[in-house]
Design a protein around this motif. Structure first.
Motif, mmCIF file in Angstrom:
data_model
loop_
_atom_site.group_PDB
_atom_site.id
_atom_site.type_symbol
_atom_site.label_atom_id
_atom_site.label_comp_id
_atom_site.label_asym_id
_atom_site.label_seq_id
_atom_site.Cartn_x
_atom_site.Cartn_y
_atom_site.Cartn_z
ATOM 1 N N PRO A 25 0.812 -1.224 0.000
ATOM 2 C CA PRO A 25 0.000 0.000 0.000
ATOM 3 C C PRO A 25 0.847 1.277 0.000
ATOM 4 O O PRO A 25 0.494 2.249 -0.674
ATOM 5 N N SER A 26 1.963 1.283 0.717
ATOM 6 C CA SER A 26 2.842 2.454 0.723
ATOM 7 C C SER A 26 3.454 2.672 -0.659
ATOM 8 O O SER A 26 3.605 3.806 -1.118
ATOM 9 N N ARG A 27 3.803 1.585 -1.327
ATOM 10 C CA ARG A 27 4.360 1.682 -2.680
ATOM 11 C C ARG A 27 3.328 2.300 -3.626
ATOM 12 O O ARG A 27 3.650 3.179 -4.421
ATOM 13 N N LYS A 57 5.588 -6.560 -3.795
ATOM 14 C CA LYS A 57 5.712 -6.425 -5.243
ATOM 15 C C LYS A 57 6.754 -5.375 -5.616
ATOM 16 O O LYS A 57 6.920 -4.376 -4.910
ATOM 17 N N ARG A 58 7.419 -5.606 -6.731
ATOM 18 C CA ARG A 58 8.303 -4.584 -7.284
ATOM 19 C C ARG A 58 7.435 -3.458 -7.831
ATOM 20 O O ARG A 58 6.281 -3.676 -8.201
ATOM 21 N N PHE A 59 7.964 -2.269 -7.904
ATOM 22 C CA PHE A 59 7.188 -1.103 -8.324
ATOM 23 C C PHE A 59 6.612 -1.278 -9.726
ATOM 24 O O PHE A 59 5.479 -0.896 -9.984
ATOM 25 N N ARG A 60 7.373 -1.851 -10.661
ATOM 26 C CA ARG A 60 6.868 -2.044 -12.018
ATOM 27 C C ARG A 60 5.808 -3.146 -12.075
ATOM 28 O O ARG A 60 5.059 -3.226 -13.035
ATOM 29 N N GLU A 61 5.741 -4.006 -11.060
ATOM 30 C CA GLU A 61 4.652 -4.977 -10.977
ATOM 31 C C GLU A 61 3.357 -4.296 -10.534
ATOM 32 O O GLU A 61 2.268 -4.749 -10.880
#
Length: 119
Positions: A25-27, A57-61
């Motif tokens: 959620p923070s991402r 999750k990775r940011f691009r995911e």
């Protein structure tokens, strides 16, 4: 001149010196803020694959927004000192990087090892 930043650079996973990792959620909140404010989010995710929690999750995911750029490295997951990595981003970002003389000449990177890892 604008007083707002053009990019934000973060290490969201196992950040030094605290080892803090951003929650999903923070991402997403950070990604949405960057999109809203047209600020590039440059994410250094070299420690991501060292975690055993696959729920993060990775940011691009999470987002394929052109404002999200992910940096990664084989140095942390394959061999120290390897000096070979990759960038994930929008087509425009990748095309822009491909045209840099530094990348085209393979200056400062290890072309042999990168070729082996690419196979």
């Amino acid at each position: 001149p604008s007083s707002s930043p053009s990019f934000l650079y973060i290490i969201p996973t196992c950040n030094n010196p605290t080892g803090y990792t951003y929650s999903n959620p923070s991402r997403l909140t950070l990604i949405n803020w960057c999109i809203t404010h047209k600020v590039y989010c440059i994410v250094d995710e070299v420690y991501h694959y060292l975690r055993d929690d696959l729920r993060i999750k990775r940011f691009r995911e999470i987002s394929d927004s052109p404002y999200v750029i992910s940096l990664n490295s084989f140095t942390k997951i394959f061999s120290p000192g390897l000096r070979c990595g990759w960038v994930e981003g929008s087509d425009n970002i990748i095309k822009g990087l491909e045209n840099l003389g530094y990348i085209r000449s393979q200056g400062g990177v290890n072309p042999f090892v990168c070729e082996v890892l690419g196979e």
